[in-house]
Design an enzyme around this catalytic site. Structure first.
Site, PDB file in Angstrom:
ATOM      1  N   GLU A  13      -4.599  -5.104  10.878  1.00  0.00           N
ATOM      2  CA  GLU A  13      -3.698  -3.759  11.116  1.00  0.00           C
ATOM      3  C   GLU A  13      -3.776  -3.267  12.625  1.00  0.00           C
ATOM      4  OE1 GLU A  13      -2.134  -2.789   6.936  1.00  0.00           O
ATOM      5  OE2 GLU A  13      -3.361  -1.325   7.589  1.00  0.00           O
ATOM      6  N   LYS A  27       0.084   4.339  -0.125  1.00  0.00           N
ATOM      7  CA  LYS A  27      -0.547   5.288   0.425  1.00  0.00           C
ATOM      8  C   LYS A  27      -0.688   6.616  -0.417  1.00  0.00           C
ATOM      9  CE  LYS A  27      -0.290   2.979   4.774  1.00  0.00           C
ATOM     10  NZ  LYS A  27       0.047   3.157   6.315  1.00  0.00           N
ATOM     11  N   SER A  72       4.224  -2.276  10.001  1.00  0.00           N
ATOM     12  CA  SER A  72       5.322  -2.272  10.313  1.00  0.00           C
ATOM     13  C   SER A  72       6.292  -3.550   9.920  1.00  0.00           C
ATOM     14  CB  SER A  72       5.910  -1.819  11.931  1.00  0.00           C
ATOM     15  OG  SER A  72       5.665  -0.758  12.212  1.00  0.00           O
ATOM     16  N   GLY A 131       3.337   2.208  10.800  1.00  0.00           N
ATOM     17  CA  GLY A 131       4.411   3.340  10.757  1.00  0.00           C
ATOM     18  C   GLY A 131       5.150   3.660  11.860  1.00  0.00           C
ATOM     19  N   ASN A 185       0.761  -1.327  -0.042  1.00  0.00           N
ATOM     20  CA  ASN A 185      -0.050   0.031   0.013  1.00  0.00           C
ATOM     21  C   ASN A 185       0.909   1.424  -0.042  1.00  0.00           C
ATOM     22  OD1 ASN A 185      -1.889   2.038   0.460  1.00  0.00           O
ATOM     23  ND2 ASN A 185      -2.599   1.340   2.639  1.00  0.00           N
ATOM     24  N   GLU A 242      -6.481   4.545   8.386  1.00  0.00           N
ATOM     25  CA  GLU A 242      -6.262   5.919   8.051  1.00  0.00           C
ATOM     26  C   GLU A 242      -7.696   6.448   7.419  1.00  0.00           C
ATOM     27  OE1 GLU A 242      -2.924   5.071   5.758  1.00  0.00           O
ATOM     28  OE2 GLU A 242      -1.766   4.727   7.828  1.00  0.00           O
ATOM     29  N   HIS A 259      -9.343   1.063   5.521  1.00  0.00           N
ATOM     30  CA  HIS A 259      -7.975   1.259   6.267  1.00  0.00           C
ATOM     31  C   HIS A 259      -8.278   2.209   7.319  1.00  0.00           C
ATOM     32  CE1 HIS A 259      -3.970   2.095   6.838  1.00  0.00           C
ATOM     33  NE2 HIS A 259      -3.502   1.351   6.161  1.00  0.00           N
TER      34      HIS A 259
HETATM   35  O1  LIG Z   1      -1.471  -0.571   4.576  1.00  0.00           O
HETATM   36  C1  LIG Z   1      -0.424  -0.700   5.346  1.00  0.00           C
HETATM   37  C2  LIG Z   1      -0.289  -0.436   6.870  1.00  0.00           C
HETATM   38  O2  LIG Z   1      -1.046   0.584   6.940  1.00  0.00           O
HETATM   39  C3  LIG Z   1       1.043  -0.714   7.189  1.00  0.00           C
HETATM   40  O3  LIG Z   1       1.847   0.128   7.051  1.00  0.00           O
HETATM   41  P1  LIG Z   1       3.297   0.528   7.644  1.00  0.00           P
HETATM   42  O4  LIG Z   1       4.136  -1.097   6.730  1.00  0.00           O
HETATM   43  O5  LIG Z   1       4.137   1.520   7.209  1.00  0.00           O
HETATM   44  O6  LIG Z   1       3.562   0.188   9.121  1.00  0.00           O
END
Ligand SMILES: O=C[C@H](O)COP(=O)(O)O
Length: 245
Positions: A160, A10, A205, A166, A8, A92, A90
């Site tokens: 998640e 983002k 992460s 993150g 992803n 977010e 998600h």
């Molecule tokens: O969609 C992916 C997740 O929000 C994980 O993000 P991350 O790997 O940067 O922690």
């Protein structure tokens, strides 16, 4: 089932960054590999990956098929641009746009109507985990965000934990295994034997350094990767770990 490594991006990436996709296409993989770039890059990414073993997906879609929704994108538009999957719910989007379980369920139905695989995200906040509410939160989100009609072919679930996204922090392996076993059990209550084939991804992460141990867990059928999906070297290492799991 074939395991799934999903990236992803983002709100990151410009056309020049699609070079990372080309590098990724060289990684030998016995699992499915999916990249969800920002919407403006989907068509170009799909064109670049024609004939290559990297699938392209979207990060969100509107619940309606079309109409007066300025700035929004329908599931059919994603499909038309070359997406086969879409990430929905998600954390977010739940936080930034107030998305509820009911809205995520409506978006999932829209995705299915357009022929997309829905990757529905669930996960607790840190306060909810500290309060011992993790399984309740996941159960509520699963029940509310996944509409009737789910199959192993049209649904993927991503667990998640919000506090792990993150941050470089992850739950313990036992905690991940507990939630994934719980999700499998809940899906089995609802879908019967079909639930055994629904891919359950862990996200939060995931890095080359922790991927092997996470992918060794029962009921972890892949990963939804954010930051580490932006560089082919890192995501390629995660794909390699999943292919070997
Ligand atoms: O969609 C992916 C997740 O929000 C994980 O993000 P991350 O790997 O940067 O922690």
């Amino acid at each position: 089932m074939r395991k799934l490594a999903a990236g992803n991006w983002k709100m990151n990436g410009l056309a020049a960054d699609l070079a990372e996709l080309k590098a990724l296409a060289e990684v030998p993989a016995s699992c499915e590999v999916l990249i969800c770039p920002p919407t403006p890059l989907i068509a170009q990414a799909n064109w670049q990956m024609q004939g290559k073993p990297v699938m392209i997906g979207g990060q969100d879609c509107h619940a309606n098929a079309k109409g007066a929704h300025t700035g929004d994108v329908s599931a059919a538009m994603l499909k038309d641009a070359g997406a086969g999957h879409v990430i929905l719910g998600h954390s977010e989007r739940r936080a930034d746009h107030g998305e509820t379980d009911a809205l995520v369920a409506a978006k999932t139905q829209a995705a299915w109507a357009a022929g997309l695989v829905a990757i529905v995200c669930v996960g607790e906040t840190e306060a909810q985990r500290d309060a011992g509410q993790t399984l309740d939160v996941v159960a509520t989100q699963l029940a509310g965000s996944v509409p009737d009609g789910a199959t192993a072919a049209n649904l993927v679930i991503a667990y998640e934990p919000v506090w792990a996204i993150g941050t470089g922090r992850t739950p313990t392996l036992a905690e991940i295994a507990e939630v994934h076993a719980f999700m499998r059990a809940r899906l089995t209550e609802r879908l019967g034997a079909e639930a055994a084939g629904v891919r359950l991804l862990y996200g939060g992460s995931v890095k080359p350094s922790n991927a092997v141990e996470i992918f060794a867990l029962a009921n972890v059928d892949g990963a939804l990767v954010g930051g580490a999906s932006l560089k082919a070297a890192d995501f390629g290492a995660i794909v390699t770990a999943l292919s070997a799991a």
